[in-house]
Write a protein that holds these residues in place. Structure first.
Motif, PDB file in Angstrom:
ATOM      1  N   SER A  33       0.738  -0.987  -0.290  1.00 49.77           N
ATOM      2  CA  SER A  33      -0.538   0.333  -0.200  1.00 49.77           C
ATOM      3  C   SER A  33       1.185   0.911  -0.055  1.00 49.77           C
ATOM      4  CB  SER A  33      -0.695   0.160   1.005  1.00 49.77           C
ATOM      5  OG  SER A  33      -2.088  -0.673   1.306  1.00 49.77           O
ATOM      6  N   TYR A  34       0.410   2.322  -0.518  1.00 48.23           N
ATOM      7  CA  TYR A  34       1.042   3.723  -1.084  1.00 48.23           C
ATOM      8  C   TYR A  34      -0.370   4.690  -0.162  1.00 48.23           C
ATOM      9  CZ  TYR A  34       5.086   0.992  -2.281  1.00 48.23           C
ATOM     10  OH  TYR A  34       5.492  -0.382  -2.373  1.00 48.23           O
ATOM     11  N   GLY A  35       0.318   5.528  -0.674  1.00 45.54           N
ATOM     12  CA  GLY A  35      -0.725   6.988  -0.407  1.00 45.54           C
ATOM     13  C   GLY A  35      -0.855   6.675   1.328  1.00 45.54           C
ATOM     14  N   GLN A  36      -1.922   8.264   1.098  1.00 42.42           N
ATOM     15  CA  GLN A  36      -2.856   8.051   2.374  1.00 42.42           C
ATOM     16  C   GLN A  36      -4.017   6.998   2.866  1.00 42.42           C
ATOM     17  OE1 GLN A  36      -3.415  12.103   2.432  1.00 42.42           O
ATOM     18  NE2 GLN A  36      -1.822  12.602   3.549  1.00 42.42           N
ATOM     19  N   HIS A  37      -4.516   6.765   1.792  1.00 39.90           N
ATOM     20  CA  HIS A  37      -5.661   6.246   2.039  1.00 39.90           C
ATOM     21  C   HIS A  37      -5.562   4.861   1.670  1.00 39.90           C
ATOM     22  CE1 HIS A  37      -8.260   9.782   0.088  1.00 39.90           C
ATOM     23  NE2 HIS A  37      -7.573  10.641   1.813  1.00 39.90           N
ATOM     24  N   ALA A  38      -5.229   3.810   2.459  1.00 41.61           N
ATOM     25  CA  ALA A  38      -5.333   2.443   2.969  1.00 41.61           C
ATOM     26  C   ALA A  38      -6.526   1.931   1.908  1.00 41.61           C
ATOM     27  CB  ALA A  38      -4.731   2.198   4.265  1.00 41.61           C
ATOM     28  N   SER A  39      -7.315   1.968   2.805  1.00 41.44           N
ATOM     29  CA  SER A  39      -8.237   1.585   2.097  1.00 41.44           C
ATOM     30  C   SER A  39      -9.270   2.509   1.190  1.00 41.44           C
ATOM     31  CB  SER A  39      -9.231   1.646   3.291  1.00 41.44           C
ATOM     32  OG  SER A  39     -10.965   1.010   3.186  1.00 41.44           O
TER      33      SER A  39
END
Length: 167
Positions: A33-39
Motif C-alpha cells: 500500500s502507498y498513499g494516505q488512503h489505505a482503504s
C-alpha cells in the motif's frame, strides 16, 4: 485548503463475510500500500501495458469520479508505471485509487498524497513511452479478473472484486 478524505469503504473482510460467494478475492497479498488512503474502492477502469505508461497519464488526467484505475503491467518490477506527477493528476481529477500489477516510483511523495495505491513494489526507473497499451480491456492477475465497469475494494487485508457496487 483541507485534504479530501476518502469515502468510507467497507473493509474487505466485512465484504467477504457478507458477499463472499459473489466476490473474487486476489490470491496472496503481494501488493504493498502507498498513499494516505489505505482503504479505497470504486468502479474499475483498466489498462493493459508493459513497462510503458502513456495511457496511465492520459486516463488519470480525465475526471475520475471516485473510480479505481487497474493497471496490468505484467508484474514487471523493471520500470515504474506510476509516480508522483501522475499521482497528483489522479488526486486533482478525483480518482479513488490505483492498483498496479507492477512498480511505482516516488513512493515517499506518493505516501503523502490523499490517494489509495496498491503496487507490487518500487523501482526508480521511469517507464518507456513507445507502446501505450490498451484501455478498457478485461485484465487478469492475482487470480482475479478485472472487468471495466465492475467494482474493486482494497485495504490492508487484500483486494476484492464485485460485479456491482457494495458501498
Amino acid at each position: 485548503s483541507s485534504v479530501p478524505t476518502a469515502p468510507k469503504i467497507p473493509a474487505t473482510a466485512d465484504l467477504c463475510d457478507d458477499h463472499e460467494p459473489r466476490l473474487q478475492v486476489a490470491e496472496g497479498n503481494a501488493f504493498r500500500s502507498y498513499g494516505q488512503h489505505a482503504s479505497f474502492g470504486g468502479q474499475i477502469v483498466t489498462i493493459k501495458c508493459f513497462e510503458n505508461n502513456p495511457l496511465v497519464r492520459t486516463i488519470l488526467s480525465e475526471p475520475g469520479q471516485g473510480k479505481v484505475l487497474v493497471v496490468d503491467g505484467g508484474g514487471s518490477l523493471r520500470r515504474a508505471l506510476f509516480g508522483d506527477n501522475i499521482a497528483a493528476l489522479a488526486v486533482k481529477n478525483g480518482w479513488a485509487g490505483v492498483i498496479i500489477y507492477g512498480a511505482i516510483r516516488d513512493s515517499a511523495v506518493v505516501d503523502g498524497m490523499p490517494l489509495g495505491v496498491k503496487a507490487l513494489g518500487t523501482n526508480p526507473i521511469k517507464s518507456s513511452k513507445q507502446h501505450p497499451g490498451d484501455r478498457d480491456v478485461v485484465v487478469a492477475f492475482a487470480g482475479v479478473t478485472f472487468t471495466p465497469g465492475h467494482y474493486v475494494y482494497a485495504d490492508q487485508d487484500g483486494i476484492v472484486v464485485s460485479e456491482r457496487a457494495l458501498h
